[in-house]
Design a protein around this motif. Structure first.
Motif, PDB file in Angstrom:
ATOM      1  N   ARG A   1       0.824  -1.206   0.000  1.00 21.60           N
ATOM      2  CA  ARG A   1       0.000   0.000   0.000  1.00 21.60           C
ATOM      3  C   ARG A   1       0.864   1.265   0.000  1.00 21.60           C
ATOM      4  O   ARG A   1       0.533   2.251  -0.663  1.00 21.60           O
ATOM      5  CB  ARG A   1      -0.950  -0.016   1.193  1.00 21.60           C
ATOM      6  N   ARG A   2       1.959   1.224   0.708  1.00 22.68           N
ATOM      7  CA  ARG A   2       2.849   2.392   0.732  1.00 22.68           C
ATOM      8  C   ARG A   2       3.473   2.624  -0.643  1.00 22.68           C
ATOM      9  O   ARG A   2       3.553   3.765  -1.122  1.00 22.68           O
ATOM     10  CB  ARG A   2       3.935   2.182   1.785  1.00 22.68           C
ATOM     11  N   HIS A   3       3.916   1.554  -1.282  1.00 25.88           N
ATOM     12  CA  HIS A   3       4.504   1.677  -2.623  1.00 25.88           C
ATOM     13  C   HIS A   3       3.489   2.222  -3.623  1.00 25.88           C
ATOM     14  O   HIS A   3       3.832   3.047  -4.477  1.00 25.88           O
ATOM     15  CB  HIS A   3       5.035   0.323  -3.089  1.00 25.88           C
ATOM     16  N   ILE A   4       2.254   1.758  -3.535  1.00 27.72           N
ATOM     17  CA  ILE A   4       1.209   2.279  -4.421  1.00 27.72           C
ATOM     18  C   ILE A   4       1.071   3.783  -4.223  1.00 27.72           C
ATOM     19  O   ILE A   4       0.981   4.547  -5.197  1.00 27.72           O
ATOM     20  CB  ILE A   4      -0.134   1.566  -4.146  1.00 27.72           C
ATOM     21  N   GLY A   5       1.064   4.216  -2.978  1.00 30.89           N
ATOM     22  CA  GLY A   5       0.944   5.642  -2.696  1.00 30.89           C
ATOM     23  C   GLY A   5       2.096   6.452  -3.269  1.00 30.89           C
ATOM     24  O   GLY A   5       1.889   7.545  -3.826  1.00 30.89           O
ATOM     25  N   TRP A   6       3.312   5.936  -3.153  1.00 26.78           N
ATOM     26  CA  TRP A   6       4.471   6.651  -3.710  1.00 26.78           C
ATOM     27  C   TRP A   6       4.371   6.766  -5.224  1.00 26.78           C
ATOM     28  O   TRP A   6       4.681   7.820  -5.791  1.00 26.78           O
ATOM     29  CB  TRP A   6       5.768   5.934  -3.348  1.00 26.78           C
ATOM     30  N   ALA A   7       3.971   5.676  -5.869  1.00 24.07           N
ATOM     31  CA  ALA A   7       3.857   5.711  -7.331  1.00 24.07           C
ATOM     32  C   ALA A   7       2.843   6.765  -7.762  1.00 24.07           C
ATOM     33  O   ALA A   7       3.070   7.524  -8.722  1.00 24.07           O
ATOM     34  CB  ALA A   7       3.461   4.330  -7.861  1.00 24.07           C
ATOM     35  N   LYS A   8       1.729   6.833  -7.063  1.00 30.00           N
ATOM     36  CA  LYS A   8       0.703   7.819  -7.405  1.00 30.00           C
ATOM     37  C   LYS A   8       1.185   9.238  -7.104  1.00 30.00           C
ATOM     38  O   LYS A   8       0.983  10.157  -7.911  1.00 30.00           O
ATOM     39  CB  LYS A   8      -0.579   7.513  -6.640  1.00 30.00           C
ATOM     40  N   GLU A   9       1.830   9.423  -5.970  1.00 27.56           N
ATOM     41  CA  GLU A   9       2.283  10.761  -5.581  1.00 27.56           C
ATOM     42  C   GLU A   9       3.305  11.323  -6.560  1.00 27.56           C
ATOM     43  O   GLU A   9       3.281  12.520  -6.884  1.00 27.56           O
ATOM     44  CB  GLU A   9       2.882  10.704  -4.175  1.00 27.56           C
ATOM     45  N   HIS A  10       4.192  10.468  -7.046  1.00 26.22           N
ATOM     46  CA  HIS A  10       5.299  10.926  -7.890  1.00 26.22           C
ATOM     47  C   HIS A  10       5.097  10.637  -9.376  1.00 26.22           C
ATOM     48  O   HIS A  10       5.994  10.909 -10.181  1.00 26.22           O
ATOM     49  CB  HIS A  10       6.611  10.298  -7.416  1.00 26.22           C
ATOM     50  N   GLY A  11       3.952  10.082  -9.743  1.00 20.08           N
ATOM     51  CA  GLY A  11       3.688   9.802 -11.144  1.00 20.08           C
ATOM     52  C   GLY A  11       4.575   8.736 -11.733  1.00 20.08           C
ATOM     53  O   GLY A  11       4.955   8.806 -12.907  1.00 20.08           O
ATOM     54  N   LYS A  12       4.907   7.712 -10.940  1.00 18.08           N
ATOM     55  CA  LYS A  12       5.793   6.635 -11.384  1.00 18.08           C
ATOM     56  C   LYS A  12       4.989   5.390 -11.763  1.00 18.08           C
ATOM     57  O   LYS A  12       3.878   5.162 -11.279  1.00 18.08           O
ATOM     58  CB  LYS A  12       6.779   6.262 -10.268  1.00 18.08           C
ATOM     59  N   THR A  13       5.577   4.587 -12.612  1.00 21.32           N
ATOM     60  CA  THR A  13       5.025   3.272 -12.930  1.00 21.32           C
ATOM     61  C   THR A  13       5.140   2.368 -11.706  1.00 21.32           C
ATOM     62  O   THR A  13       6.159   2.391 -11.005  1.00 21.32           O
ATOM     63  CB  THR A  13       5.785   2.655 -14.109  1.00 21.32           C
ATOM     64  N   LEU A  14       4.114   1.574 -11.457  1.00 19.16           N
ATOM     65  CA  LEU A  14       4.134   0.593 -10.377  1.00 19.16           C
ATOM     66  C   LEU A  14       4.415  -0.779 -10.970  1.00 19.16           C
ATOM     67  O   LEU A  14       3.690  -1.238 -11.862  1.00 19.16           O
ATOM     68  CB  LEU A  14       2.798   0.574  -9.645  1.00 19.16           C
TER      69      LEU A  14
END
Length: 287
Positions: A140-153
């Motif tokens: 869940r934390r990784h998903i949040g980082w990807a969304k916050e920074h516009g990165k591919t998950l």
């Protein structure tokens, strides 16, 4: 004698007619995972048409190394993450404080990376309830980082299909999601692609006992197909059981092109375009 012969590695496959991307490898990240130096590995890959690579971190040290390699080699981009099995180990062995500290270190690297991953759930190696809970917290934390920074998950999913979709649906998936080393059946492939995910097929698809995975590939829209080595693991036929590296990706590419009845050069172009779309744009000298 070539470096391949000196190191006892599989021989070079026939070169592809067009360039293609290995969208998931670990062989550049740490010398423990490769018999080849990064420069040699990339040179061999380029010689058979594997022109770009996504180097994937799985803990703090490998994520840092992936970023350093991406700085050094223009054909490489980095993904950073705490692997789900490592998340479970740290949380259950060392406790919450080291677990949170490790996640904070990974988070600090996200702005420099092209992708966040591999993260996800692994119920094959982690089977206890506390370990699974730690994996989900990390995911869940990784998903949040990807969304916050516009990165591919980049998602690792082993024996956890339903919970992977549950967590992604619950959190809201990032704009770009790659299902790394896709291992589901045709129904799961459809569930993922209906959500707009890309499915990345490893050398396992070439194995004789992988008919369900081949059915999944047939069910995947061509614009959602990616290809990877996951090197040094999952070496494709006819080299199965040997050390994997990005230069062996053409075996899987040829197999999939034939399976999906797409002319080889067209398939290379298609997968390359898919990969750059999945990872947010081109990279390398031609970016």
């Amino acid at each position: 004698m070539t470096i391949i012969d000196e190191l006892g590695l599989p021989g070079l496959p026939e070169a592809l007619p067009r360039g293609i991307v290995d969208n998931h490898t670990h062989t550049l990240t740490t010398t423990n995972y490769s018999k080849l130096r990064p420069a040699d590995s990339l040179e061999l890959a380029a010689s058979v048409g594997v022109t770009h690579v996504v180097d994937v971190g799985y803990d703090v040290a490998s994520s840092r190394h992936a970023l350093a390699l991406a700085d050094e080699f223009p054909q490489v981009v980095a993904a950073v993450a705490l692997h789900p099995n490592d998340a479970a180990t740290i949380a259950t062995r060392d406790g919450d404080e080291p677990f949170e500290a490790t996640l904070a270190e990974i988070e600090s690297m996200v702005p420099e990376a092209r992708a966040v991953g591999e993260t996800g759930l692994d119920y094959y190696r982690t089977r206890d309830a506390d370990g699974k809970l730690a994996q989900e917290r990390s995911f869940r934390r990784h998903i949040g980082w990807a969304k916050e920074h516009g990165k591919t998950l980049v998602v690792h999913d082993r024996d956890a299909h339903d919970d992977i979709l549950r967590v992604l649906d619950d959190e809201g998936a990032p704009e770009r999601v790659v299902m790394h080393c896709f291992s589901g059946d045709a129904d799961f492939a459809r569930a993922c692609t209906e959500r707009g995910f890309w499915l990345s097929y490893p050398g396992v698809v070439t194995f004789g006992n992988a008919e369900a995975l081949r059915e999944a590939a047939r069910a995947t829209p061509l614009e959602r197909v990616l290809v990877e080595t996951d090197a040094p693991f999952l070496t494709p036929a006819p080299e199965r059981g040997k050390h994997n590296a990005p230069y062996l990706l053409p075996h899987t590419v040829r197999f999939l092109a034939d399976l999906l009845d797409v002319e080889l050069a067209e398939f290379c172009d298609l997968v390359t375009a898919n990969t750059f779309a999945a990872f947010g744009g081109r990279w390398g000298d031609d970016a």
